[in-house]
Every structure is written in structure tokens, then in C-alpha cells.
Design an enzyme around this catalytic site. Sequence first.
Site, PDB file in Angstrom:
ATOM      1  N   TRP A 124      -8.617   5.934  -6.716  1.00  0.00           N
ATOM      2  CA  TRP A 124      -8.363   4.497  -6.807  1.00  0.00           C
ATOM      3  C   TRP A 124      -8.916   3.996  -8.144  1.00  0.00           C
ATOM      4  O   TRP A 124     -10.075   4.270  -8.477  1.00  0.00           O
ATOM      5  CB  TRP A 124      -9.045   3.806  -5.633  1.00  0.00           C
ATOM      6  CG  TRP A 124      -8.894   2.328  -5.553  1.00  0.00           C
ATOM      7  CD1 TRP A 124      -7.764   1.594  -5.712  1.00  0.00           C
ATOM      8  CD2 TRP A 124      -9.939   1.385  -5.263  1.00  0.00           C
ATOM      9  NE1 TRP A 124      -8.025   0.256  -5.535  1.00  0.00           N
ATOM     10  CE2 TRP A 124      -9.350   0.106  -5.260  1.00  0.00           C
ATOM     11  CE3 TRP A 124     -11.303   1.506  -4.993  1.00  0.00           C
ATOM     12  CZ2 TRP A 124     -10.085  -1.050  -5.014  1.00  0.00           C
ATOM     13  CZ3 TRP A 124     -12.040   0.363  -4.741  1.00  0.00           C
ATOM     14  CH2 TRP A 124     -11.434  -0.902  -4.748  1.00  0.00           C
TER      15      TRP A 124
ATOM     16  N   ASP B  56     -16.069   6.792   1.133  1.00  0.00           N
ATOM     17  CA  ASP B  56     -15.261   5.571   1.117  1.00  0.00           C
ATOM     18  C   ASP B  56     -14.221   5.723   2.221  1.00  0.00           C
ATOM     19  O   ASP B  56     -13.270   6.493   2.110  1.00  0.00           O
ATOM     20  CB  ASP B  56     -14.594   5.414  -0.244  1.00  0.00           C
ATOM     21  CG  ASP B  56     -13.792   4.116  -0.352  1.00  0.00           C
ATOM     22  OD1 ASP B  56     -13.808   3.326   0.614  1.00  0.00           O
ATOM     23  OD2 ASP B  56     -13.144   3.900  -1.399  1.00  0.00           O
TER      24      ASP B  56
ATOM     25  N   ALA C 260     -11.555   3.811   4.041  1.00  0.00           N
ATOM     26  CA  ALA C 260     -10.772   2.581   3.937  1.00  0.00           C
ATOM     27  C   ALA C 260      -9.528   2.548   4.816  1.00  0.00           C
ATOM     28  O   ALA C 260      -8.895   1.492   4.920  1.00  0.00           O
ATOM     29  CB  ALA C 260     -10.366   2.351   2.481  1.00  0.00           C
TER      30      ALA C 260
ATOM     31  N   LYS D 297      -7.337  -2.815   6.065  1.00  0.00           N
ATOM     32  CA  LYS D 297      -6.057  -2.153   6.302  1.00  0.00           C
ATOM     33  C   LYS D 297      -5.804  -1.926   7.780  1.00  0.00           C
ATOM     34  O   LYS D 297      -4.724  -2.220   8.285  1.00  0.00           O
ATOM     35  CB  LYS D 297      -6.005  -0.813   5.565  1.00  0.00           C
ATOM     36  CG  LYS D 297      -5.897  -0.939   4.051  1.00  0.00           C
ATOM     37  CD  LYS D 297      -7.244  -1.169   3.411  1.00  0.00           C
ATOM     38  CE  LYS D 297      -7.169  -1.181   1.896  1.00  0.00           C
ATOM     39  NZ  LYS D 297      -8.486  -1.485   1.285  1.00  0.00           N
TER      40      LYS D 297
END
Length: 409
Positions: free
Chosen positions: A133, A214, A216, A249
Site C-alpha cells: 500500500w 496490518d 485491514a 472495509k
Amino acid sequence: MSAGTEAFARLAPLPADALLALIALCRADLRTEKIDVGVGVYRDEAGATTVLRAVKAAEDRLVAEQSSKAYLGAEGDQRFIELLAPIVFGDGTNQPPRFGLQTPGGTGALRLGAELLARTAPGARVWIGTPTWPNHAPIFAEAGLTPAFHPYYDATSGGIAFNAMLEALHAAMPGDAVLLHGCSHNPTGTELSIDEWRAVAAVCTGRGLLPFVDLAYQGLGTGLEEDVAGTRLLLDSVPDALVAYSCDKNFAVYRERVGALWIQTRNPARVAIARDNLLALARSLWSMPPDHGAATVRIVLDDPDLADMWRVELATMRQRLNSVRTALAVAHPGLAGIAAQRGLFSLLPITSQAVTTLREAHGIYMADNARINVAGLNAANLARFTDALTPFLDGDQFRNRFSASSPGR
């Protein structure tokens, strides 16, 4: 500052954010048949990013029953953290000591964790797989840490260059941190296998590296439990870790910015010290986190009926993403690897020049590195998308880009 000196004279001009520029280009395009596979939000079969029914019901309840808008405190909604923790870590009884707090989105969690690392070891290196990212490296650099990069994606196979990744991590120094995507890698859609997670955990333990996960996209890959199996294995194996989490999300509450950060360490006294430092850092960064999004998620998870409704809606999103992946894989041999990937994103095996041509000639909008959001595709536009893409998969650009060998899994 002397008289006449301009206050901001030393600021250097910066290039426009590539994603924001892409959004603006897409909005300005008046072609009705344009296809947006750039912006990283879930879209349903009709192309809409709707509010989940469970979320809407929780918001209705929140508006009706909320009695105060007083500050939450720097730690945020602790009932939200308490309810989210077993989804992330499981509900076993032998959990290691942890402290969690609410953050403004997963990005806030990453930045808060970076600030804690910078306070612990100023200038420390954070190992980041490539590609990743685009915001990962700037987050750590702005906190005063040193981003370092290791191979991750094998463009030839569409999988992970795991041997090269391990080799790089074996060269990392004790005290370095390692950023790991918990599931549904952005931008490649690849995922470490359980055996690979086990090998990464062994390197972290053996080399004295701090894993920073991370997480997500939990629930948008294979399943809520399956998507955190590797993270849980890692956390069971290492003494210390950080986990940044996003609800944006999997609850589709993007603009509400709902996240959390956990620190884990086997030393309870250090957990208490870390807690005090995290609260002080959070106080300086955003003082108090916003309430609405986290309160909404808390209401969903605190009500068995709403929690079940959310799980069903999440499964629907996941199944749609995976069905689009299957359709892409069938459409062309050059896309076959997409079927085994997970989450919102995949990297297409085309050049940046092809990306520009697709945008200008066909109104197909994707990031310059050919990252696509598979949720932007549906039954109405997938054939047109693959038809426009096929010449670049069959032509010299495809062959030239992937003629060089890359380390395999």
C-alpha cells in the site's frame, strides 16, 4: 523569524496524490460505460457502496438511544475493543497480555504504532514487502523511522517470492520491525500460507524482530476465522507484536474511520508502560477518537441478531469478490492466478503504458501500477473489461514485462 520572511518559504512542492488524481479523472469522464477499478471500496453487483443493513440498524439505535456527546477519553470505546478482540485473536483462555485502544481507522492505528516504535527505538528500521500500500512507507517515515524493503511479490507466477523474502529478513537486525499484511494483501491479493506464517514467526523470534501486522480486510478473503489464522499463529509464537486493525472495509464504514491498535508483550509490566505511552501519544495526535463509527460497530457486535446479520452480509461481499476472481481467471490464461488470490485487490500483468491506453481509449480507470479493485467489476462490465485488456495480455508488452525470471515461492 525576521521581518519580511515568508513563514512557509521552505516548503517544497509535492506531486498530487496519485489515487486522488485518479478519482478526479474518473469523475470528470462523461462516458457512461466507464469502469472504475481504482478506488479501494467494496461495490455490489449494481456498482453501489451501500450501508450494510446491520450497520444501518445499529445507527438507528445509536441515534435514538445516545444520551451524550461527551468525550470518550484517549482510549476510545473500550467496549468496542472488548467485543472486537475475540474476532481478531480468538476467545481462548490463554491469551498473552495485550492492550488495545480505538484509533481513527487502520491508518491511525499504523501511525500510532509507528510513533510508539519511534519512542522505543528512534530511527529503527521497518521492513516492508514490495509492492505494498503506497501509504505504508510514508507513515513510518513521518514518524521518524527508517523504511527498509524486501521482495514480496513474484510477478511471473502471481504468487509470493517467499525465499527472497526470508533471505532479506534473515539479514534484518535485532530490534527491527517487520510489517506484515494479515490477509488479502494490498495490492496483490496474495496471502502467506500457514507454513509460511510459521517460517516468518521463526525468523522474527530467532532474529529478535518485532512483527507489526496490518489487518485491514478480515472476512473479505476466505472467512473471518481463516483470514486471521496466520496472524494468530504468529502471535502465539513471538514475545512481542503490534496489530493495526481496520473495520472500514469489513463493516463498510469507510468515512467513519474505525480502527484499533493492540500491543502484545509477554511482560505484563511492559504492557502497562506501553499503555501509558500509547494514551499519551494518542492524546497528542488526535486527543480523543471519534465516536459514531466505533459505537455503531460496538452495537452490531453486542447484539447477537445484528452480529449474525453482519456475518451474513460480510459473507455475501466475500462470495461476490471471489466469484469475480473466478470469472477473470476463466476469461484469459494471463489472469489465471487471480482465482487463488483474495480480497479487493490484484495486480494485472500489464505495463503502465497499457494502463494509460485503457484509461484513454476505453474509460477503464486503475492505478498506474495496474492494481485493480475487483469489486469494480460485475456481470454488466466484465466482458468489456476483459475484451479491452486482452490485447495487452496477448501482446509484446506482456511478454517483455514477464520475460525476466523472478524468485519463486
